[in-house]
Design an enzyme around this catalytic site. Sequence first.
Site, PDB file in Angstrom:
ATOM      1  CB  CYS A  21      -0.966  -0.048   1.174  1.00 25.43           C
ATOM      2  SG  CYS A  21      -2.131   1.591   1.060  1.00 25.43           S
ATOM      3  CB  CYS A  32      -5.101   3.167  -4.759  1.00 25.59           C
ATOM      4  SG  CYS A  32      -4.126   1.437  -4.699  1.00 25.59           S
TER       5      CYS A  32
END
Length: 270
Positions: free
Chosen positions: A75, A213
Amino acid sequence: MINKINFVKMHGLGNDFVIVHKRDLATVCNLSQLAKNMADRHTGIGCDQCIIYEEYNNVYTMIIYNIDGSNAKLCGNATRCLAKLIYLDTGKKDITIMVGKKKLLCNVEAANKISVNVGNVSFNETWMPSRDRIWAFAERYMLDLKETMCVDIGNPHLIIFSKLEPQDQKIIGQKLQAKELFVDGVNVNFAEVKDNKIYLSVWERGAGLTLACGSGACGSFAAGLKLGFVHSPSTVVFKYGNLIMQEEDGNIIMQGEATFVMRGEYYCEK
């Protein structure tokens, strides 16, 4: 019995995280269930993902839990947030973070200017279905896809270069989790390119549509470079801000903000 767990909440362009140091979890047996409970926006703290971290020999390790309790392999936004937290707590500006076997080199240039070198990406992995299979799947469900490309940046991404409405993105994101196509699911990126900028929306496996993201930005930028849609440096645009993307010697470097929201205590009843 009630356990008190110290936490920090941060976000990267609206993609929000609850971050906990592993030392505060000594009495917790089921980390996956704890992450689900903390992530709940009605009965917990609320977040897209829970992050557990620790330090060993000046290297930080990070474990990422999705809201469904599953693990995420990478991430980018969480990496920037953790790098900023470490900087605020220790003053360190050059920080190495490991997620599994993936090494992420972070540099805090300023409190809100954090760079992450995520390394190189791959366009040829065993999990990637052929382009023909993706298009056959799309035709079966009458999905309107344009150009597509699979990218592995430590986690799996499918990049769709097409402008789609949010309701259609949700449908396609869900449909593309089919085991027949992506055995372990896939992060689905919807990218629109204008003037060397990528306007991006991402359906994250285990989380659904999120406001931003970081790994999706890296994958979409890498795919855009390969297809000749953008050049380096480029900007990836999300609802609440932008990421600056660069390619250096085959490595993808992401630069952007990370925002501190709060410190608090979470009470866990056993």
